[in-house]
Design an enzyme around this catalytic site. Structure first.
Site, PDB file in Angstrom:
ATOM      1  N   ASP A  12       0.813  -1.217   0.000  1.00 33.30           N
ATOM      2  CA  ASP A  12       0.000   0.000   0.000  1.00 33.30           C
ATOM      3  C   ASP A  12       0.842   1.261   0.000  1.00 33.30           C
ATOM      4  OD1 ASP A  12      -2.080  -1.851   0.212  1.00 33.30           O
ATOM      5  OD2 ASP A  12      -1.844  -1.891   2.377  1.00 33.30           O
ATOM      6  N   HIS A  40      -5.013  -1.844  -5.395  1.00 32.52           N
ATOM      7  CA  HIS A  40      -4.280  -0.682  -5.916  1.00 32.52           C
ATOM      8  C   HIS A  40      -5.291   0.378  -6.305  1.00 32.52           C
ATOM      9  CE1 HIS A  40      -0.863  -3.324  -5.977  1.00 32.52           C
ATOM     10  NE2 HIS A  40      -1.393  -4.113  -6.887  1.00 32.52           N
TER      11      HIS A  40
HETATM   12  P1  2SA Z   1      -2.967 -12.934   2.239  1.00 36.98           P
HETATM   13  O1  2SA Z   1      -4.418 -12.622   2.126  1.00 36.98           O
HETATM   14  O2  2SA Z   1      -2.709 -14.404   2.475  1.00 36.98           O
HETATM   15  O3  2SA Z   1      -2.133 -12.411   1.137  1.00 36.98           O
HETATM   16  O4  2SA Z   1      -2.489 -12.206   3.609  1.00 36.98           O
HETATM   17  C1  2SA Z   1      -1.211 -12.430   4.138  1.00 36.98           C
HETATM   18  C2  2SA Z   1      -0.608 -11.133   4.651  1.00 36.98           C
HETATM   19  O5  2SA Z   1      -0.400 -10.237   3.554  1.00 36.98           O
HETATM   20  C3  2SA Z   1      -1.053  -9.022   3.817  1.00 36.98           C
HETATM   21  N1  2SA Z   1      -1.626  -8.466   2.584  1.00 36.98           N
HETATM   22  C4  2SA Z   1      -1.663  -7.163   2.331  1.00 36.98           C
HETATM   23  N2  2SA Z   1      -1.057  -6.121   2.956  1.00 36.98           N
HETATM   24  C5  2SA Z   1      -1.323  -4.900   2.455  1.00 36.98           C
HETATM   25  N3  2SA Z   1      -2.197  -4.655   1.417  1.00 36.98           N
HETATM   26  C6  2SA Z   1      -2.802  -5.696   0.792  1.00 36.98           C
HETATM   27  N4  2SA Z   1      -3.822  -5.469  -0.062  1.00 36.98           N
HETATM   28  C7  2SA Z   1      -5.034  -4.786   0.439  1.00 36.98           C
HETATM   29  C8  2SA Z   1      -4.891  -3.282   0.282  1.00 36.98           C
HETATM   30  C9  2SA Z   1      -5.269  -5.222   1.886  1.00 36.98           C
HETATM   31  C10 2SA Z   1      -6.630  -5.020   2.495  1.00 36.98           C
HETATM   32  O6  2SA Z   1      -4.370  -2.867  -0.732  1.00 36.98           O
HETATM   33  O7  2SA Z   1      -5.290  -2.518   1.161  1.00 36.98           O
HETATM   34  O8  2SA Z   1      -7.570  -4.506   1.897  1.00 36.98           O
HETATM   35  O9  2SA Z   1      -6.773  -5.449   3.678  1.00 36.98           O
HETATM   36  C11 2SA Z   1      -2.493  -7.005   1.209  1.00 36.98           C
HETATM   37  N5  2SA Z   1      -2.862  -8.229   0.768  1.00 36.98           N
HETATM   38  C12 2SA Z   1      -2.317  -9.119   1.626  1.00 36.98           C
HETATM   39  C13 2SA Z   1      -2.195  -9.403   4.763  1.00 36.98           C
HETATM   40  O10 2SA Z   1      -2.699  -8.274   5.464  1.00 36.98           O
HETATM   41  C14 2SA Z   1      -1.516 -10.408   5.648  1.00 36.98           C
HETATM   42  O11 2SA Z   1      -0.722  -9.740   6.590  1.00 36.98           O
HETATM   43  P1  GDP Z   2      -0.658  -0.044  -3.574  1.00 33.74           P
HETATM   44  O1  GDP Z   2      -1.251  -1.308  -3.016  1.00 33.74           O
HETATM   45  O2  GDP Z   2       0.792   0.060  -3.312  1.00 33.74           O
HETATM   46  O3  GDP Z   2      -1.012   0.174  -5.010  1.00 33.74           O
HETATM   47  O4  GDP Z   2      -1.315   1.157  -2.752  1.00 33.74           O
HETATM   48  P2  GDP Z   2      -2.854   1.365  -2.386  1.00 33.74           P
HETATM   49  O5  GDP Z   2      -3.585   1.826  -3.592  1.00 33.74           O
HETATM   50  O6  GDP Z   2      -3.384   0.168  -1.664  1.00 33.74           O
HETATM   51  O7  GDP Z   2      -2.747   2.495  -1.275  1.00 33.74           O
HETATM   52  C1  GDP Z   2      -2.204   3.740  -1.556  1.00 33.74           C
HETATM   53  C2  GDP Z   2      -3.289   4.808  -1.296  1.00 33.74           C
HETATM   54  O8  GDP Z   2      -2.693   6.078  -1.244  1.00 33.74           O
HETATM   55  C3  GDP Z   2      -4.318   4.897  -2.399  1.00 33.74           C
HETATM   56  O9  GDP Z   2      -5.538   5.275  -1.835  1.00 33.74           O
HETATM   57  C4  GDP Z   2      -3.783   5.996  -3.311  1.00 33.74           C
HETATM   58  O10 GDP Z   2      -4.806   6.672  -4.037  1.00 33.74           O
HETATM   59  C5  GDP Z   2      -3.159   6.912  -2.305  1.00 33.74           C
HETATM   60  N1  GDP Z   2      -1.957   7.623  -2.772  1.00 33.74           N
HETATM   61  C6  GDP Z   2      -0.962   7.191  -3.591  1.00 33.74           C
HETATM   62  N2  GDP Z   2       0.017   8.106  -3.670  1.00 33.74           N
HETATM   63  C7  GDP Z   2      -0.358   9.134  -2.864  1.00 33.74           C
HETATM   64  C8  GDP Z   2       0.248  10.378  -2.498  1.00 33.74           C
HETATM   65  O11 GDP Z   2       1.353  10.710  -2.897  1.00 33.74           O
HETATM   66  N3  GDP Z   2      -0.462  11.168  -1.619  1.00 33.74           N
HETATM   67  C9  GDP Z   2      -1.682  10.822  -1.131  1.00 33.74           C
HETATM   68  N4  GDP Z   2      -2.282  11.637  -0.287  1.00 33.74           N
HETATM   69  N5  GDP Z   2      -2.272   9.662  -1.460  1.00 33.74           N
HETATM   70  C10 GDP Z   2      -1.622   8.836  -2.306  1.00 33.74           C
HETATM   71 MG    MG Z   3      -2.732  -1.903  -1.713  1.00 27.07          MG
END
Ligand code: 2SA
Ligand code: GDP
Ligand code: MG
EC number: 6.3.4.4
Length: 423
Positions: A12, A40
């Site tokens: 993220d 994403h």
């Molecule tokens: P999994 O489901 O088996 O892949 O989970 C294992 C660990 O990997 C983490 N994990 C993530 N961490 C951050 N972002 C992810 N994607 C979503 C997002 C997460 C969400 O972009 O926000 O919506 O909760 C993602 N996917 C997997 C997970 O939290 C476990 O720690």
């Molecule tokens: P990814 O999983 O790495 O693609 O990231 P995510 O999309 O899950 O989370 C990043 C969040 O931050 C999203 O809501 C983006 O729209 C937002 N974002 C990305 N770059 C920036 C930034 O430079 N500033 C702010 N304020 N938000 C950002």
């Molecule tokens: Mg993400």
């Protein structure tokens, strides 16, 4: 020329945004790992797109996209996401997306098993997304998984899925899952999916003169199965090695490895997090940064930027450039802390290594440097010179501390144009 976008922390960081930005010049955008656990968010022309299994290159109308071998694909989610982005105006998306026949099928069954495995862990839960990612990759490694290409062979497909169901019932007893229902759903998907399935090698050969290929990393280095905070990781290879393996990349063609580094740190799910701030600062980062999971809606844990982790991540992924993101989220802090060293439980000080044992990582004391905040608005700034001096000092401090990798892009807001590109 290949460019690879990788998450450098726990995910993220904003990989989707820079992938979208770079895919305007890319002819091909490929996902190499993970499944619909990823999330994403891309903001372009006032439209917000949430990608999970689809590559973020789909927002750019001339970019062809591949869900590569190495990924796991939940077919209903694939179609649902495709329909959603088409409704939002990306009308040619279904003609620009392909799936490797070697990617694995992530079933609803896997999601049920994910829940059961998590429940079995009690207080040591991984905190998965519940999408079935771990069980699906486990079946792949145990050589009983079903690959996307196999969906087309009805007899084999049904036999293999029934066998999976039987083996999970032998392990868990009566599970709340109906294999015949899932099989029935695939009768419809079989014909619908056919046009999207490709032999990846042939497909990549066909596009071999593609001047710019982009690989979109999913999840991030600290969630990598080998190099992350095991067992609190996802079940795929989320780093550079995973991308090379999954897409059979020629290493000499890799021009850019872009590490996406959030200006602070977040983590969703369980597991050690040395620079986590369970205090007002953490709450403020969460609130201002709107840190909620894109896939599950979970509140993300927040803390200061951790440069020991960043150095470790750089040593494994060999970044050629960094994209520092969400700088604007720090606009209103009087002081900003940055983790520069760890004091390990035995008293050793380290600036570089990340211990393998999660119990050791839990006990790490972080040594912080404190930098002055800039207390002014950087949202939407597009020129480095227009950043307040303290913001520039923050970026230059990070560059110096990580060493030998430039911060080439700086995110100053969620939209595509909210980005500083430094020469
Ligand atoms: P999994 O489901 O088996 O892949 O989970 C294992 C660990 O990997 C983490 N994990 C993530 N961490 C951050 N972002 C992810 N994607 C979503 C997002 C997460 C969400 O972009 O926000 O919506 O909760 C993602 N996917 C997997 C997970 O939290 C476990 O720690
Ligand atoms: P990814 O999983 O790495 O693609 O990231 P995510 O999309 O899950 O989370 C990043 C969040 O931050 C999203 O809501 C983006 O729209 C937002 N974002 C990305 N770059 C920036 C930034 O430079 N500033 C702010 N304020 N938000 C950002
Ligand atoms: Mg993400």
């Amino acid at each position: 020329m290949v460019s690879i976008v990788l998450g450098s922390q726990w995910g993220d960081e904003g990989k989707g945004k820079i992938t979208d930005m770079l895919s305007q010049q890319a002819t091909l955008c490929c996902r190499a790992a993970g499944g619909h656990n990823a999330g994403h968010t891309i903001v372009h022309d006032n439209v917000t797109y949430d990608f999970h299994i689809l590559p973020s290159g789909l927002v750019s109308p001339s970019c062809i996209n591949l869900i590569g071998a190495g990924t796991v694909v939940h077919v209903p989610s694939f179609f649902k996401e495709l329909a959603q982005i088409e409704t939002k105006g990306l009308t040619s998306a279904s003609k620009r997306i392909f799936i490797s026949d070697r990617a694995h099928v992530c079933f609803d069954l896997h999601s049920v098993v994910d829940g059961l495995e998590e429940a079995g862990l009690g207080g040591r839960k991984v905190g998965t997304t519940g999408k079935g990612i771990g069980p699906c990759y486990s079946d792949k490694a145990a050589r009983r998984g079903v690959r996307i290409g196999e969906i087309l062979d009805e007899v084999t497909f049904e036999r293999k899925l029934r066998t999976l169901d039987t083996s999970y019932r032998a392990r868990f007893g009566d599970i709340s899952y109906d294999v015949e229902e899932e099989i029935a759903r695939f009768k419809e998907y079989r014909t619908k999916l056919q046009p999207y399935i490709v032999d990846q090698l042939e497909f990549l050969q066909k596009h071999k003169d593609s001047p710019n290929t982009l690989v979109e990393g999913a999840n991030a280095l600290m969630l990598d199965l080998d190099h992350g905070t095991y067992p609190f990781v996802t079940s795929s290879s989320t780093g550079l090695g995973g991308a090379v393996q999954a897409l059979a990349l020629n290493p000499t063609s890799i021009k850019n490895v872009i590490g996406v580094l959030k200006a602070y740190t977040t983590r969703v799910g369980s597991g050690p997090f040395p620079s986590e701030q369970l205090n007002e600062d953490g709450d403020k980062l969460q609130k201002v940064g709107r840190e909620f999971g894109v896939t599950t809606g979970r509140r993300r844990r927040c803390g200061w930027l951790d440069l020991v982790l960043a150095r470790y991540s750089h040593a494994i992924n060999h970044y050629t450039a960094l994209n520092l993101t969400k700088l604007d989220v720090l606009d209103d802090f009087d002081e900003i802390k940055v983790g520069v060293a760890y004091i390990l439980p035995d008293g050793t000080r380290t600036t570089f290594t990340f211990p393998a044992d999660p119990n050791v990582v839990e006990k790490i004391q972080v040594e912080y440097a404190t930098l002055p905040g800039w207390k002014s608005n950087t949202m939407g700034v597009t020129r480095y010179e227009d950043l307040p001096p303290n913001a520039r000092a923050y970026i230059e401090f990070i560059e110096r501390e990580i060493g030998n990798v430039p911060v080439k892009w700086i995110g100053t807001g969620p939209a595509r144009e909210h980005m500083i590109a430094r020469e």
